[in-house]
Enzyme design. Structure first.
Site, PDB file in Angstrom:
ATOM      1  N   LEU A 103      14.020  38.364  77.970  1.00 49.93           N
ATOM      2  CA  LEU A 103      14.246  38.175  76.532  1.00 49.93           C
ATOM      3  C   LEU A 103      14.257  36.704  76.097  1.00 49.93           C
ATOM      4  O   LEU A 103      15.006  35.897  76.629  1.00 49.93           O
ATOM      5  CB  LEU A 103      15.590  38.826  76.142  1.00 49.93           C
ATOM      6  CG  LEU A 103      15.879  38.891  74.639  1.00 49.93           C
ATOM      7  CD1 LEU A 103      14.903  39.802  73.934  1.00 49.93           C
ATOM      8  CD2 LEU A 103      17.315  39.338  74.397  1.00 49.93           C
ATOM      9  N   ASP A 104      13.440  36.393  75.091  1.00 51.90           N
ATOM     10  CA  ASP A 104      13.381  35.051  74.499  1.00 51.90           C
ATOM     11  C   ASP A 104      12.956  33.979  75.502  1.00 51.90           C
ATOM     12  O   ASP A 104      13.234  32.791  75.311  1.00 51.90           O
ATOM     13  CB  ASP A 104      14.732  34.664  73.857  1.00 51.90           C
ATOM     14  CG  ASP A 104      15.111  35.608  72.731  1.00 51.90           C
ATOM     15  OD1 ASP A 104      14.192  36.193  72.118  1.00 51.90           O
ATOM     16  OD2 ASP A 104      16.305  35.780  72.483  1.00 51.90           O
ATOM     17  N   GLU A 105      12.323  34.414  76.584  1.00 50.96           N
ATOM     18  CA  GLU A 105      11.859  33.466  77.598  1.00 50.96           C
ATOM     19  C   GLU A 105      10.334  33.441  77.687  1.00 50.96           C
ATOM     20  O   GLU A 105       9.770  32.782  78.553  1.00 50.96           O
ATOM     21  CB  GLU A 105      12.443  33.827  78.979  1.00 50.96           C
ATOM     22  CG  GLU A 105      13.912  33.548  79.130  1.00 50.96           C
ATOM     23  CD  GLU A 105      14.213  32.058  79.263  1.00 50.96           C
ATOM     24  OE1 GLU A 105      13.269  31.267  79.396  1.00 50.96           O
ATOM     25  OE2 GLU A 105      15.408  31.718  79.204  1.00 50.96           O
TER      26      GLU A 105
END
Lengths: 287, 287, 287, 287
Positions: A229-231
């Protein structure tokens, strides 16, 4: 009369690639319009985007020719390339929740000819944005989701991708975490807008996080979606100044413009084949 | 003939404060030049900065008058205020290591009259920046430091603060983590420049971290130093666009300008008493 | 229970104004929420905006009280003030031609609660933007114009202003030069967006002018309309980087975002009574 | 072991140029590191910059080979090219008057390895910046000028250019208008920083002009000098927000940072052969 194409290519970095590629195009009477390249010194890998004019229908012939180029250059195991006809706009499925500023912005840009995609449908876990979507004559699918129904809802989303032959999926403030499986299935062609300047403020309520930390600039980040997530690989970011007088709601209002702009640029670059993946980073070749 | 002063004030937020403060100043024939205020809705606290002209030497009389204002307003337990004579420039001790871009920038701004501080001395754990410092006629103290000698070296730094009667300390790329004790002793008057867009990339080698993450914007953050590393109240931030072609060294080169600018603004605002602490955040009243 | 108001005030600059104004508000049990001031050193004039909470219906009482303040301060000949109820949103007539990006942006912001105006009608010299306007349930008036019919068409526009009781007029890419008479009638309440960074590239086709000059940044300017074309008081400006690869059409595409943003901020500030006229310049008090 | 070179080339735009150029480099065992190109659709002219690695000393051989390329491509009358050894830094004569912020900035960047030029001397019509210059061990020439002595003073400047074998001249806030003759002699290798966002505010006192007009952003412009004052090809521009509180002196203080940055980028790009002249515009190929 000629058509415009884009070649994207990556291979192990060694001398002579540019000459081989441009020579091949010249022999096929293709005229280079725009060309950008990058040699990643860490990965020892070479990346290239060439926009060129050629006669209509030449694309298969070029694909065959380029397939033979790897062996010729001694990079047979590592060359990857794609050739796109710029007249063919990517078909995009847009996912939203309740906030419609990014959707509204994309719809208007597409209609104005500023965003070279075709929005084939909009899907949402909420019904709110149906009127806006339908005012543009575009299908709207309301697919509610709960913790239990998530697998089934994601299956329906994937069915929509297939049904509409979507080339890409845009998460335009879709506030659901997607399963690892779904992320994998749409790897490299699903773009999300995160409402913070990543890697600051991952996860939920980034504007509240920014308010708590007292930052003097807020941002938005458009990135490819990965299971982590969000990476995912960052495509574009935008920032704006804020100050102590701004509540979390004010930050959200200011951030809306940043989100629209970062997402619009990322989607346009993706649609114009200006974004190449280099591990977990992107190479972007904007003009 | 008149002098210029700054009043900074904070107190529990309640009606009538502005009227009481401006009335008091009017009764002492002080003329307001610039005034800014902010009511923090979470902390329920009111903050104010007033720059005003008054007759020379009035400062003690005003301090007495303002000390009586708290009780009058019924906020006797919570009002804090300070009055500064703007003709008195803060005396700054600057700490550096090997990189001198921020120091060079500050020295030049001070000489040009753009940064209203007096740099009373420069101290460093390295000898490199002695010639630059001395070309401005300023004392340079080389205080090497190792893990064992750190307590003694910090004691020497504090001795310098006392010896030079320094009002503030500026860490202009001083690459040493300071002890909790030292941070506490200089709380609210020690400013650091961190070479990232906090809270992204805390700790060591932020430009390498930014390179690894593939961000499209890098930044710099000026903040008050607290024992909690890179978590102090942020005063100012600056950003610039970067792309995949930039090595960590390129990012550092681009970042130098950001560091100089963010630090210069933060130091100027502090020196002009435009920064008020509000918990672990700052209220900044730039023009 | 209380309402929110804004007081804007200007008068000859002399000591005691802030104390008098804040004292008056305190005596009427009004609580200051936000306050900004500026003394113009050239015009020797003082400007102030105060946002405050007071009991509902207090506005007439305050107007009477403030009307008596000028004589009290000895500035009876020069004080001007207005008091606004923030719950009353300005009524805006929007004029457009064929390009709808600014209109679309404003419509969406208004609906989302980000722009505190009421768009009462849209008028245009072309029919193109009728569907967009009507999809928001707003009246659209097509008023074609030629050189001969211009006086009559402007009379019709002014009739619309009256009919809809419009407080302000927004020229959202309305590509007609207005007569001196019309500019005079709507002085101080008609805002235009010019698609260049004024004073660069006044007049027609600014993106083509920018292309010819080879600038590296383009801009947009929101300003009050005066009879002197593109010379009105500037409220807000925005810029973006461009380069040699951008055609005039590319510049126009990039500029659209700048126009939307500069215009939206200018209209919002005007609607929140944050813009004060100071000769042919503006004082803006954004947060 | 290899050296790094830059080829800049322009010719009438026709197919096959990239293939011919890259093929030639490949045959001489040169490896392309960075390549950028642009076809001007108006001038029908093609521009290219290639940075490549090759064996030391190959430069004359390549020049001969490229000289034969024009005829081969059938563009013999229109091809222009230059090949530079990146290890050879341009020698710069810097002209200043009294304000030293740009000079100080350039001196520090050069010393830090961030600006790949050699400052061979500084000349000025005033003596003020001698100490700063000499603290870097660089010659300083004070050449006063009056209306009558201008021709002789310019002759002395040109003598300095010859004496120091200067490749370029940088006007780092040199406040004298140069004669047409001098501009012609140094065409394409003399860079000026103008303290406004051109084409706004040409001529004298641009910060005062900006103040009078009430702009909300100010700028700085680095450009090649031509006889037509402030009309030379623009290389780079920078801007910053300002507001009504800023006096002309405040604008000048804010503008100093813009001037330093725009000038430093322009000089670096010129020194790295990233700026190509295209009529009265520039093509810039920054990374």
């Amino acid at each position: 009369m000629s058509a415009e194409y884009v070649l994207t290519l990556s291979c192990p970095d060694r001398p002579g690639v540019v000459a081989a590629v441009s020579g091949l195009l010249a022999r096929h009477d293709c005229n280079i319009i725009e060309s950008q390249q990058f040699g990643d010194p860490v990965a020892q890998r070479f990346f290239m985007r060439i926009q060129f004019a050629g006669r209509p229908g030449i694309i298969d012939e070029l694909r065959t020719a380029f397939a033979a180029l790897g062996p010729e250059l001694g990079t047979e195991f590592g060359m990857e390339f794609e050739i796109f006809d710029l007249a063919v706009k990517p078909r995009a499925l847009v996912l939203v929740s309740k906030l419609g500023h990014c959707l509204n912005d994309m719809l208007y840009r597409v209609r104005s000819g500023l965003l070279p995609i075709e929005i084939v449908a909009v899907a949402s876990n909420h019904p709110d944005l149906r009127p806006l979507t339908q005012s543009y004559g575009i299908d709207y699918h309301h697919l509610p989701v709960t913790a239990e129904t998530k697998p089934r809802q994601e299956a329906e989303l994937l069915t929509l991708v297939g049904h509409y032959r979507a080339d890409m999926v845009v998460l335009a403030r879709y506030m659901q975490v997607l399963s690892e499986d779904m992320c994998a299935k749409l790897a490299g062609r699903m773009i999300n807008i995160h409402h913070s300047f990543l890697p600051s403020f991952k996860g939920a309520k980034p504007y509240h996080q920014a308010y708590s930390r007292g930052v003097k600039l807020i941002g938005a980040t458009a990135h490819y979606v990965t299971p982590d997530l969000d990476e995912g690989p960052i495509i574009e970011q935008e920032v704006a100044r804020v100050n102590h007088t701004h509540s979390p709601e004010d930050l959200a209002a200011i951030g809306r413009d940043l989100e629209c702009q970062a997402l619009a640029r990322a989607v346009r670059w993706h649609a114009e084949h200006r974004v190449l993946l280099d591990g977990h980073k992107t190479i972007t070749f904007p003009r």
